[in-house]
Every structure is written in structure tokens, then in C-alpha cells.
Scaffold this motif. Structure first.
Motif, PDB file in Angstrom:
ATOM      1  N   ARG A  37       2.640   6.273   6.199  1.00 21.90           N
ATOM      2  CA  ARG A  37       1.678   6.094   5.122  1.00 21.90           C
ATOM      3  C   ARG A  37       1.982   4.948   4.861  1.00 21.90           C
ATOM      4  O   ARG A  37       1.594   4.960   3.238  1.00 21.90           O
ATOM      5  CB  ARG A  37       1.468   7.308   4.299  1.00 21.90           C
ATOM      6  CG  ARG A  37       2.224   8.465   5.323  1.00 21.90           C
ATOM      7  CD  ARG A  37       1.963  10.104   3.506  1.00 21.90           C
ATOM      8  NE  ARG A  37       0.866  10.723   4.345  1.00 21.90           N
ATOM      9  CZ  ARG A  37       0.126  10.712   3.970  1.00 21.90           C
ATOM     10  NH1 ARG A  37      -0.791  11.046   3.803  1.00 21.90           N
ATOM     11  NH2 ARG A  37      -0.409  12.244   4.825  1.00 21.90           N
ATOM     12  N   GLY A  38       2.893   4.425   5.020  1.00 21.44           N
ATOM     13  CA  GLY A  38       3.688   2.086   4.795  1.00 21.44           C
ATOM     14  C   GLY A  38       3.800   2.254   3.238  1.00 21.44           C
ATOM     15  O   GLY A  38       4.972   3.568   3.201  1.00 21.44           O
ATOM     16  N   ILE A  39       4.553   1.581   2.980  1.00 17.99           N
ATOM     17  CA  ILE A  39       5.772   1.667   2.062  1.00 17.99           C
ATOM     18  C   ILE A  39       5.468   2.128   0.500  1.00 17.99           C
ATOM     19  O   ILE A  39       6.286   2.710   0.340  1.00 17.99           O
ATOM     20  CB  ILE A  39       5.944  -0.124   1.560  1.00 17.99           C
ATOM     21  CG1 ILE A  39       6.229  -1.097   2.411  1.00 17.99           C
ATOM     22  CG2 ILE A  39       6.909  -0.254   0.485  1.00 17.99           C
ATOM     23  CD1 ILE A  39       6.144  -2.326   2.507  1.00 17.99           C
ATOM     24  N   ILE A  40       3.992   1.684   0.061  1.00 15.54           N
ATOM     25  CA  ILE A  40       3.903   2.917  -0.998  1.00 15.54           C
ATOM     26  C   ILE A  40       3.170   3.972  -0.775  1.00 15.54           C
ATOM     27  O   ILE A  40       2.159   3.296  -0.534  1.00 15.54           O
ATOM     28  CB  ILE A  40       3.804   1.902  -2.207  1.00 15.54           C
ATOM     29  CG1 ILE A  40       5.108   0.264  -2.442  1.00 15.54           C
ATOM     30  CG2 ILE A  40       3.722   3.027  -3.605  1.00 15.54           C
ATOM     31  CD1 ILE A  40       4.432   0.084  -3.747  1.00 15.54           C
ATOM     32  N   ALA A  41       3.234   5.025  -0.320  1.00 17.35           N
ATOM     33  CA  ALA A  41       2.575   6.273  -0.045  1.00 17.35           C
ATOM     34  C   ALA A  41       2.003   7.037  -0.904  1.00 17.35           C
ATOM     35  O   ALA A  41       2.542   7.184  -1.788  1.00 17.35           O
ATOM     36  CB  ALA A  41       2.981   7.053   0.989  1.00 17.35           C
ATOM     37  N   LEU A  42       0.843   6.713  -1.211  1.00 23.11           N
ATOM     38  CA  LEU A  42      -0.515   7.502  -2.183  1.00 23.11           C
ATOM     39  C   LEU A  42       0.672   9.264  -2.035  1.00 23.11           C
ATOM     40  O   LEU A  42       1.121   9.439  -0.873  1.00 23.11           O
ATOM     41  CB  LEU A  42      -1.069   7.609  -1.328  1.00 23.11           C
ATOM     42  CG  LEU A  42      -1.785   6.411  -1.702  1.00 23.11           C
ATOM     43  CD1 LEU A  42      -4.001   6.673  -1.404  1.00 23.11           C
ATOM     44  CD2 LEU A  42      -2.073   6.398  -3.393  1.00 23.11           C
ATOM     45  N   LYS A  43       0.117   9.870  -3.747  1.00 21.73           N
ATOM     46  CA  LYS A  43       1.168  10.931  -3.722  1.00 21.73           C
ATOM     47  C   LYS A  43      -0.749  11.788  -4.064  1.00 21.73           C
ATOM     48  O   LYS A  43      -1.167  11.641  -4.706  1.00 21.73           O
ATOM     49  CB  LYS A  43       1.505  11.274  -4.454  1.00 21.73           C
ATOM     50  CG  LYS A  43       3.287  10.404  -3.885  1.00 21.73           C
ATOM     51  CD  LYS A  43       4.080  10.481  -5.504  1.00 21.73           C
ATOM     52  CE  LYS A  43       5.870   9.742  -4.578  1.00 21.73           C
ATOM     53  NZ  LYS A  43       6.481   9.834  -6.135  1.00 21.73           N
ATOM     54  N   GLY A  44      -0.195  13.243  -4.243  1.00 22.42           N
ATOM     55  CA  GLY A  44      -0.733  14.012  -4.698  1.00 22.42           C
ATOM     56  C   GLY A  44      -2.379  14.080  -3.760  1.00 22.42           C
ATOM     57  O   GLY A  44      -2.243  14.635  -2.517  1.00 22.42           O
ATOM     58  N   ARG A  45      -3.814  14.560  -4.337  1.00 19.44           N
ATOM     59  CA  ARG A  45      -4.934  15.031  -3.460  1.00 19.44           C
ATOM     60  C   ARG A  45      -5.264  14.096  -2.638  1.00 19.44           C
ATOM     61  O   ARG A  45      -5.368  14.227  -1.316  1.00 19.44           O
ATOM     62  CB  ARG A  45      -5.524  15.461  -3.985  1.00 19.44           C
ATOM     63  CG  ARG A  45      -7.175  16.072  -2.944  1.00 19.44           C
ATOM     64  CD  ARG A  45      -8.827  16.189  -4.690  1.00 19.44           C
ATOM     65  NE  ARG A  45      -7.491  16.773  -5.789  1.00 19.44           N
ATOM     66  CZ  ARG A  45      -8.499  17.451  -6.237  1.00 19.44           C
ATOM     67  NH1 ARG A  45     -10.016  17.027  -6.440  1.00 19.44           N
ATOM     68  NH2 ARG A  45      -8.533  17.870  -7.461  1.00 19.44           N
ATOM     69  N   ALA A  46      -4.873  12.834  -3.091  1.00 16.60           N
ATOM     70  CA  ALA A  46      -5.929  11.254  -1.879  1.00 16.60           C
ATOM     71  C   ALA A  46      -5.162  11.250  -1.070  1.00 16.60           C
ATOM     72  O   ALA A  46      -5.080  10.459  -0.131  1.00 16.60           O
ATOM     73  CB  ALA A  46      -5.865   9.982  -3.196  1.00 16.60           C
ATOM     74  N   ALA A  47      -3.245  11.687  -1.391  1.00 16.60           N
ATOM     75  CA  ALA A  47      -2.876  11.188   0.269  1.00 16.60           C
ATOM     76  C   ALA A  47      -3.704  12.146   0.906  1.00 16.60           C
ATOM     77  O   ALA A  47      -3.076  12.168   2.481  1.00 16.60           O
ATOM     78  CB  ALA A  47      -1.371  11.988  -0.064  1.00 16.60           C
ATOM     79  N   GLY A  48      -3.701  13.515   1.248  1.00 12.88           N
ATOM     80  CA  GLY A  48      -4.096  14.044   2.144  1.00 12.88           C
ATOM     81  C   GLY A  48      -5.366  13.819   2.561  1.00 12.88           C
ATOM     82  O   GLY A  48      -6.045  14.334   3.453  1.00 12.88           O
ATOM     83  N   ASP A  49      -6.270  13.294   1.915  1.00 12.13           N
ATOM     84  CA  ASP A  49      -7.060  12.047   2.246  1.00 12.13           C
ATOM     85  C   ASP A  49      -7.512  11.747   3.559  1.00 12.13           C
ATOM     86  O   ASP A  49      -6.681  11.248   4.208  1.00 12.13           O
ATOM     87  CB  ASP A  49      -8.469  12.137   1.299  1.00 12.13           C
ATOM     88  CG  ASP A  49      -8.376  12.572   0.282  1.00 12.13           C
ATOM     89  OD1 ASP A  49      -8.818  13.894   0.585  1.00 12.13           O
ATOM     90  OD2 ASP A  49      -8.793  12.351  -1.222  1.00 12.13           O
TER      91      ASP A  49
END
Length: 651
Positions: A639-651
Motif C-alpha cells: 500500500r506504499g509508504i503512507i497507506a490510506l486508512k478507513g473505507r477508502a483503503a478498501g476500494d
């Protein structure tokens, strides 16, 4: 009272200011007239020195005239003049002492003095003492440059004499620096040289390092018996080690005729073959010459009979090596001076290493800012919208060509760049909107088809650019105030173009954050990205938001193209050089996160510069290693150095 008057009269009579000048420059020239007329470099030195040391104001003018080949001698009386041709084969002579013309003369009555390059060089050395105190600062700087290029012992005294009277602070500082270097190299006072070395012990300039390295230059030497006390020994060498092999050590002995030379094996075989008598060589049967020992015995017999040159035995070679001392000696004879130079150079090398690290960091920051500027538009179209746009590089190329076209219409480079930046945004924004309306809108959530379609568009755009502008690289010239570089010292420097791109990248980072966090478009973009149906139910038009967002990313790519075109070649393939790095920057940093894009650009930029530093001769290998590292990195952090969290991360 009478005694006082007599004393005053004597003082006035003996005062230098009251005496008429007892000599003229013409008298000095006549004293050395024959030598000057001959013009031989071997004998001209005393004449030049006499003119320079005469103290007569006209001495500088005479030397300059002579050096320029404008000094002539009148055949009738042997006098020297400055001459200028006023008509064909007619010259106007000017007196050196008075500066007044003395008449016109035919060329046949005169002899031109044509000093060769060697004599002109000697005159140039003599002129230094005048040029260092010349009223014109340009000439003073030229004299300093000449000294710095080819320093000599004779330069030190006039340079020192000119420092106190120097009125220009910058020139005075340069004179003082140069005087320090000349003191180190040429002064006869050991204490003064050591003090000068201490003064520059923190200076990392190339001139300082070159001067100190010259003091530490060594030559390899050999001496009979023990180490000579008169030599300034740098390293004691032992024959048979990596520093000095036994054959090399013996070669030193034979080169200085301290031991008999070795006879090569092929020459020994030739001598044996030339002395075959009755089936024997030196009393040894030919059939027995199948071993090195037998050949050595036969050759020794030939040497004893005077039929072959002597070849020392292994025992003799060993004894000769043991009887001599081998060492590297400094060319500089003073040990305190070389000790001070070595200590100063050690500290300077440490500072150079620190500055090289700083320079590497600045190069990494510069490259990272370029990657970030190229990828920030892709961070919108791919990172936020999820559209794999393989034509992103061609938007960069379109921006660069827009800048080129503007410069053809507006010759002022500063104004043209200021016009090109917003115009490139407008052109690529429009191109992005057209592309989104015609192609991208039909391919959302179909990544493979999007990739293939945009890849085809990129090829088409490259061909269009070739048809319009040709295959030859086009110049996108930076304004004059961006031509030079910010030079911190002889190790650290960075071009103003790179600094401008870094500032531009920071500006667009701020603009992007402002748009996404503080504007309606940003709010709607984030809403559509997270949940298009919910956004539509709230009155947001997803099609319009996608169109504007894609256009925004494309417009930023156009501005990046103008910036990149200032230092890269503007060709139809310009975008393809940055598309891979742009995707890697977004993916490594973390898809959908602008801070991740920034972190990815920094990591890739520093990584590439670090690999190039370790292997500077092969930039292609550096890029290959970088890609391998990134592939491995993604395996551990997909997911990279700074990964998204929450609902957006699962898209």
C-alpha cells in the motif's frame, strides 16, 4: 646661524625630490640594447629585470609595448621607440620618456622587435608587479588570474607589496588568499609556510587542496645501507610486499646502477643457442638442457668465459635488496612543512566528505522535486480517481512544447516563461477534458481497458508531436537569471533552475492541498471518489467532477512540462522519460495520498542519486537497481509508504 643655513642647503641638495632624474627609460634600454635586439630567451632575462626594477614610470608602458610587438629600434642611432603605422611602410615613432611623437620614418630605417612566445612570457611575469597595482580593477583581476594559473616564485614579492594598497575589498581578499598559497609553495621561511598552512586548514577549495597535495607529492627512492637522514621520508618500503614487489625493488636498483641488471629468460636462451659447440653449451650437453637448473649452469659457464652478460643469482638478488633501503620520499624537503600539510589535508578531506554528503542531499532533493512535479498530476488522475493514464507523460510533453512555441513568439525569456506556465495549464487542461469526455468516461472501473486506451493515445500524441515539430530536440531556454548556480563552495552547488523547480513543486503541493481541502471542487472530488452514488444523491454531478478533476491533473502535468523542459531536451519522447518514475512515485508513496506522493518522490530521488553516487559511470544501472529495489519494497509494503486508512483503503 651660518651653520644652520649650510645644513639646510645640504639637506635640500641631497633630498631626492630636489634632484633631477638621473636616468631615463631610454638609457636603461640602451644599456641592454644589443640583448634586447637579439631577443634570445636565454639571455633576455637581465634586460627585462632591469626595466622592471628601474622604478621609472614608463617601465610598464615599455614592457607592454614590447610584449605587443609594437617596439621598434631606429637603425641610425639604435634608440627604441613605440611605433604605429600611419601609411604604407611609414611609421610614426613616439618617445618612451616624453610620450611625444618624434616624426615619421620609413620602415627600412627601422627594425621591429618581435619577441617570441618565451620572451613574451618573461615580459608577462615582469608586468605582474605593475598590473597588481594597476588603477584598473579589471587588469588587477587579470593579473591575479594569470598568477593563479601559473604561479612562480617571482610572483610572491610583488603580490605581497600590492596587498596593503588595495582598495577593493573583494580583490584584496583574493590577493590575500593567493598570497597564502604562494607562501606555502615558495616562501623560504619555514615558519611562515607552516603559519600559512594553518590559516587555510579549514578551506576546502580546489586551489587549497591542490597546493597541499603538491607538498605531499612523493617519489620512490633507494639508497645504499640505512635510510639517509637528509631525505624527508613519507613511507618506508619493504621489498616483497604489496607496496613494493621484489622485482620492482630490484628494478629500482638496476635503474640507478646499484646492482647488475637481470638478463631476461629469452635473452639467456638466445645466448645459449648462439654458443652451441660440439653438441654442448658451456660444457653441458644439449640433451641435458631440459631443466632450469641445467640452463642456469650452462649460462654461468658462458658468463665465466665472457661469452654472455652476467646474470645475478637469486642469492645475489636477495643480498642486494637487503643491502639497500627503499622508501617514498616527499619532494618537499621540510618535514615540519609536510607534517603540517598532511594534518591540514586530513581535516580538509573530512570537511570535503561532509560537503559531498550535503551536495548529494541537495541533488536528491532536486531530483525528488522533479519527480514530484511530474507525478503530482498523476496523483490526481491515478491516485484520487483511480484512472491509469498512460498518456500522462504526453501531457508533460505538450506543456514543454507549449513553452517552446511561446518563446518563438515572445523573445524575452522571462516574460515567455511567465506566459507559458498558465498557457500550458490551459492547453493541457483542455486536452485532458477532451480525453476524459471522449474516452475515459466510458472506461471507469475498467483498469485494463483504460491502460490500453491511454497507451494508444500516448503513441498517437507522440506521432502528432513528431509531425508538427519534427524529431529534432527543440530548445526551451531558461531566463538569464536562472543560468548560473548557487555555489556554496568548491564542492556544493545547485543550479538556479533546480531551485526554481523545487520552489514550484512546493507551490503546487500547497495549491493541491488548498484545492482538495478548502474548495468545493476538492470536497466534491473526495466525495465522488469515496462513494459516487451517495455523492450524486447529495446533488453532486459525478461526471462533471470527474471531468474537472482529470483536467486539473492534466493541467498540472502541462506546467510540469514547462519546468522540466528548461533543463531536459524537448522532444516527442520527453513524457515517456518520466511516466515510469511518475507511476512509481505515486505507487510507492501510497495511492490516493498527496503526502505519500511527496514521500515516494523523496525516496526514489534519494535512492537514485545514492546509487548513482556509488556507480557514477553507469546511470542505467542505477535506474535498474532502483526499479528492483522498488519491486522488493512493494512486496513488503504493497500500500506504499503512507497507506490510506478507513473505507477508502478498501476500494
Amino acid at each position: 646661524m651660518r651653520v644652520i643655513l649650510v645644513a639646510l642647503a645640504a639637506i635640500l641638495f641631497l633630498s631626492p625630490t630636489s634632484q633631477a632624474q638621473t636616468s631615463t627609460i631610454q638609457e636603461v634600454l640602451q644599456t641592454h640594447g644589443d640583448v634586447i635586439a637579439k631577443g634570445s630567451r636565454k639571455t633576455i632575462g637581465p634586460a627585462i629585470d632591469a626595466i622592471a626594477a628601474s622604478g621609472i614610470p614608463q617601465a610598464q608602458s615599455v614592457l607592454q609595448t614590447w610584449q605587443a610587438k609594437d617596439m621598434w629600434r631606429r637603425k641610425s642611432d639604435g634608440l627604441f621607440f613605440a611605433a604605429k603605422e600611419v601609411a604604407k611602410k611609414t611609421y610614426l615613432l613616439t618617445d618612451f620618456d616624453t610620450g611625444e611623437p618624434v616624426g615619421e620614418f620609413d620602415k627600412k630605417d627601422l627594425k621591429q622587435l618581435k619577441p617570441n612566445s618565451g620572451v613574451r612570457a618573461l615580459i608577462g611575469v615582469a608586468l605582474v608587479q605593475f598590473q597588481l597595482s594597476d588603477p584598473d580593477p579589471v587588469r588587477r583581476l587579470a593579473a591575479l588570474t594569470a598568477i593563479q594559473r601559473d604561479p612562480e616564485t617571482s610572483h610572491l614579492a610583488p603580490l605581497r607589496a600590492s596587498i596593503d594598497g588595495e582598495t577593493d575589498p573583494a580583490i584584496k581578499a583574493r590577493k590575500q588568499e593567493l598570497e597564502t598559497l604562494l607562501t606555502i609553495s615558495f616562501d623560504t621561511d619555514e615558519a611562515a609556510r607552516i603559519a600559512a598552512i594553518d590559516r587555510i586548514s579549514s578551506d576546502i577549495s580546489l586551489d587549497t587542496r591542490a597546493t597541499l597535495n603538491t607538498l605531499l607529492t612523493t617519489t620512490r627512492k633507494v639508497a645504499p645501507g640505512d635510510m639517509p637522514a637528509s631525505e624527508n621520508v613519507a613511507t618506508v618500503l619493504t621489498p616483497g610486499t604489496d607496496a613494493l614487489t621484489a622485482p620492482d625493488a630490484y628494478a629500482l636498483l638496476t635503474a640507478q646502477k646499484l646492482a647488475p641488471a637481470l638478463v631476461p629468460a629469452n635473452e639467456q636462451r638466445i645466448a645459449l643457442s648462439q654458443n652451441i659447440q660440439g653438441g654442448k653449451v658451456g660444457g653441458v650437453p644439449i640433451a641435458s638442457l631440459n631443466t632450469d637448473a641445467a640452463r642456469a649452469r650452462a649460462y654461468a659457464r658462458l658468463v665465466a668465459d665472457g661469452k654472455a652478460p652476467a646474470h645475478p643469482t637469486a642469492e645475489q638478488v636477495t643480498a642486494s635488496l637487503a643491502a639497500h633501503s627503499f622508501f617514498d620520499a616527499y619532494v618537499e624537503p621540510s618535514k615540519p612543512v609536510t607534517d603540517a600539510a598532511a594534518k591540514a589535508l586530513s581535516g580538509i578531506e573530512t570537511r570535503v566528505g561532509v560537503n559531498q554528503a550535503l551536495d548529494l542531499v541537495l541533488d536528491g532533493v532536486s531530483l525528488a522535486s522533479i519527480f514530484f512535479l511530474a507525478a503530482i498530476g498523476l496523483a490526481i488522475t491515478f491516485g484520487v480517481m483511480g484512472v491509469i493514464n498512460m498518456a500522462h507523460g504526453e501531457f508533460i510533453m505538450m506543456g514543454a512544447y507549449t513553452g517552446y512555441v511561446v518563446q518563438q513568439l515572445v523573445p524575452n525569456y522571462t516574460v515567455s516563461i511567465l506566459i507559458a506556465l498558465p498557457l500550458a495549464f490551459a492547453v493541457t487542461f483542455a486536452a485532458g477534458v477532451v480525453m476524459e469526455r471522449l474516452v475515459i468516461r466510458h472506461l471507469y472501473n475498467r483498469p485494463l481497458e483504460t491502460l490500453l486506451a491511454t497507451f494508444g493515445i500516448s503513441i498517437a500524441l507522440q506521432q502528432v508531436a513528431k509531425n508538427i515539430f519534427g524529431t529534432q530536440a527543440r530548445p526551451l531556454t531558461a531566463p538569464g537569471w536562472l543560468d548560473s548556480a548557487w555555489v556554496m563552495n568548491d564542492v556544493v552547488s545547485i543550479s538556479y533552475i533546480r531551485i526554481a523547480i523545487f520552489v514550484l513543486a512546493l507551490i503546487f503541493l500547497g495549491v493541491f492541498l488548498f484545492i482538495m481541502k478548502r474548495t468545493r471542487l476538492g470536497l466534491e472530488t473526495r466525495a465522488v471518489t469515496q462513494n459516487p452514488r451517495m455523492a450524486a444523491s447529495m446533488g453532486i454531478n459525478p461526471d462533471k467532477v470527474n471531468m474537472l478533476t482529470f483536467g486539473l491533473g492534466s493541467g498540472i502535468a502541462g506546467i510540469a512540462g514547462v519546468a522540466i523542459g528548461l533543463f531536459a531536451k524537448v522532444t516527442s519522447e520527453l513524457g515517456s522519460d518520466y511516466i515510469v518514475q511518475s507511476f512509481m512515485t505515486v505507487v510507492v508513496g501510497g495511492v490516493g495520498n498527496i503526502w505519500g506522493t511527496l514521500a515516494g518522490a523523496a525516496m526514489i530521488g534519494f535512492l537514485q542519486k545514492g546509487i548513482e553516487w556509488m556507480n557514477p559511470s553507469n546511470t542505467l544501472a542505477a535506474q535498474t537497481f532502483m526499479i528492483i529495489f522498488i519491486i522488493i519494497f512493494i512486496q513488503f509494503r504493497p500500500r506504499g509508504i503512507i497507506a490510506l486508512k478507513g473505507r477508502a483503503a478498501g476500494d
